[in-house]
Design an enzyme around this catalytic site. Structure first.
Site, mmCIF file in Angstrom:
data_model
loop_
_atom_site.group_PDB
_atom_site.id
_atom_site.type_symbol
_atom_site.label_atom_id
_atom_site.label_comp_id
_atom_site.label_asym_id
_atom_site.label_seq_id
_atom_site.Cartn_x
_atom_site.Cartn_y
_atom_site.Cartn_z
ATOM 1 N N LEU A 64 0.839 -1.192 0.000
ATOM 2 C CA LEU A 64 0.000 0.000 0.000
ATOM 3 C C LEU A 64 0.874 1.242 0.000
ATOM 4 O O LEU A 64 1.645 1.473 0.940
ATOM 5 C CB LEU A 64 -0.917 0.001 1.228
ATOM 6 N N GLY A 104 4.127 0.442 4.717
ATOM 7 C CA GLY A 104 5.522 0.820 4.931
ATOM 8 C C GLY A 104 5.721 1.568 6.232
ATOM 9 O O GLY A 104 5.116 2.617 6.460
ATOM 10 N N ASP A 162 9.406 9.864 7.552
ATOM 11 C CA ASP A 162 10.564 10.523 6.936
ATOM 12 C C ASP A 162 10.366 12.005 6.676
ATOM 13 O O ASP A 162 11.244 12.658 6.104
ATOM 14 C CB ASP A 162 10.892 9.840 5.604
ATOM 15 N N ASN A 217 8.700 13.382 4.453
ATOM 16 C CA ASN A 217 8.735 13.554 2.990
ATOM 17 C C ASN A 217 10.141 13.674 2.413
ATOM 18 O O ASN A 217 10.335 14.270 1.354
ATOM 19 C CB ASN A 217 7.908 14.778 2.579
ATOM 20 N N ARG A 218 11.124 13.076 3.080
ATOM 21 C CA ARG A 218 12.478 13.107 2.517
ATOM 22 C C ARG A 218 12.659 12.018 1.463
ATOM 23 O O ARG A 218 13.460 12.177 0.548
ATOM 24 C CB ARG A 218 13.523 12.898 3.624
ATOM 25 N N LEU A 267 -5.056 3.600 -1.398
ATOM 26 C CA LEU A 267 -6.416 3.756 -0.916
ATOM 27 C C LEU A 267 -7.169 4.748 -1.801
ATOM 28 O O LEU A 267 -6.576 5.715 -2.293
ATOM 29 C CB LEU A 267 -6.409 4.241 0.535
ATOM 30 N N LEU A 276 -0.419 9.239 4.403
ATOM 31 C CA LEU A 276 -0.930 9.141 5.758
ATOM 32 C C LEU A 276 0.073 8.407 6.644
ATOM 33 O O LEU A 276 1.007 7.779 6.156
ATOM 34 C CB LEU A 276 -2.261 8.381 5.768
#
Length: 404
Positions: free
Chosen positions: A245, A265, A269, A271-272, A291, A305
């Site tokens: 996912l 997962g 991070d 968004n890094r 999703l 998310l």
């Protein structure tokens, strides 16, 4: 000749006068737009940061010693130290408040006992208190037994298989590892409370990540599958059923298939590492899906998310068979766009759950995290039953930000 020069002299004087006047009465220049000033300062700041980085790298290569901190790095370090000091002060203040409250309750109980009109009345008060405590303890034991039974049935094949992939520990900072640990705790609490819990797996649970989860109170007694090896090895005989996912997938998930094993997962991070989970699925040759958030909500920000949000959405969908209800039940209102804010009917159906919206580390409400430990020790101290119960539960959510 002299007459001609004399006649042209007023023109020269007039030109000089006009030039002098124009010098002192020049039209003011238009100020630069504020955006240009900001852009210039931003470019200057980036150039300075690049120069600092190059100089630091050169210093490291020259003598092998770490370079001195730059001005911005020193400011950031000081800010972190101030935050740590404030967090420590808040913890001390909260501890003192709890101690004072417990002492107050004990004192009130002793005063009520002392005010009893007779020895028989005092014995009746003590007996009633013991009876109340026994009922409360029995109810907790009964709830834990029912929860354990539901989790065992799910592990025997009745629950949807869900894997939390913990193989990204080397990509995360210490505070992000702690945040992921909190999200795992919340996932387990949600799963235990669910009427139809999932068969939950932790894979790649080794190294630093394994150390982090082992610190969770009661983790050894969790009814959950714990695997130090990656999920590819754990599910080597059914690789074709693995579905990762990820928000970067092209396939949209319309329904949950009980024969599939859905992987979330475990990566915090900021968004890094964009697209890393999708790349992992492609490289490993397994399916990926996302999703159907875009079909029901217009997110005000990214559709990425947290781990606990994805897991709770799946659990809510298993319960209601309605994606929209699952999204509105889990996704905080601040993350929803206009479509989410306008739907009053779903908001009304959420009831008090809307008040549970988020904390700093992935929106895990305190009420649910308080239930993360299945095997709590009952305290029979006469003076502080309820307060001790609350403090025992809160010890499982030691958040580094000072919040639960």
């Amino acid at each position: 000749m002299n007459h001609k020069l004399k006649r042209s002299r007023p023109n020269i004087v007039r030109l000089r006068y006009l030039a002098l006047v124009s010098r002192f009465h020049r039209a003011p220049e238009k100020p630069k737009p504020l955006s240009q000033h900001r852009n210039c300062s931003e470019r200057r700041r980036r150039v300075e940061m690049a120069d600092d980085t190059e100089s630091e790298q050169a210093a490291v290569l020259a003598d092998g010693n770490p370079p001195p901190l730059s001005k911005s790095a020193r400011k950031k370090l000081l800010k972190q130290e101030r935050q740590a000091a404030r967090k420590a002060e808040r913890k001390v203040a909260e501890k003192e408040r709890r101690r004072a409250d417990i002492e107050r309750r004990r004192r009130e109980w002793e005063e009520s006992l002392a005010a009893a009109p007779s020895e028989e009345a005092r014995e009746e008060m003590l007996a009633a208190r013991r009876e109340t405590r026994l009922e409360r303890v029995g109810k907790r034991v009964e709830e834990r037994g029912a929860r354990a039974e539901r989790l065992r049935r799910a592990a025997e094949g009745a629950g949807q298989k869900v894997v939390l992939d913990l193989e990204f520990a080397d990509l995360m900072r210490p505070n992000e590892l702690h945040s992921l640990t909190q999200q795992i705790m919340y996932c387990y609490a949600v799963n235990g409370r669910s009427a139809t819990p999932a068969h939950l797996w932790l894979t790649g649970c080794s190294g630093e990540m394994g150390t982090q989860v082992q610190r969770i109170p009661g983790f050894d007694k969790w009814i959950i599958e714990k695997e130090a090896k990656p999920y590819l090895e754990a599910f080597a005989d059914c690789k074709e059923n693995l579905v990762y996912l990820t928000a970067d997938a092209e396939t949209v998930l319309d329904d949950l298939d009980m024969s599939k094993i859905y992987i979330i997962g475990g990566l915090v991070d900021r968004n890094r590492w964009k697209g890393i989970t999708q790349k992992k699925a492609v490289d490993q040759g397994i399916q990926s899906a996302k999703l159907p958030i875009g079909n029901y909500l217009k997110m005000s920000s990214s559709q990425v998310l947290t781990v606990n949000q994805v897991f709770e959405i799946m659990q809510k969908f298993v319960e209601t068979k309605d994606w929209k209800t699952a999204f509105f039940h889990v996704i905080p209102q601040r993350k929803r766009g206009e479509a989410g804010a306008a739907d009053d009917e779903v908001e009304a159906s959420m009831g008090d759950d809307a008040a549970l919206e988020g904390t700093t580390d992935g929106d895990h409400p305190k009420r649910d995290l308080d239930k993360c430990s299945d095997e709590e020790v009952d305290n029979d101290d006469d003076g502080c039953d309820e307060e001790d119960d609350a403090s025992k539960k809160r010890h499982c959510v030691r958040n580094e930000n000072g919040k639960s």
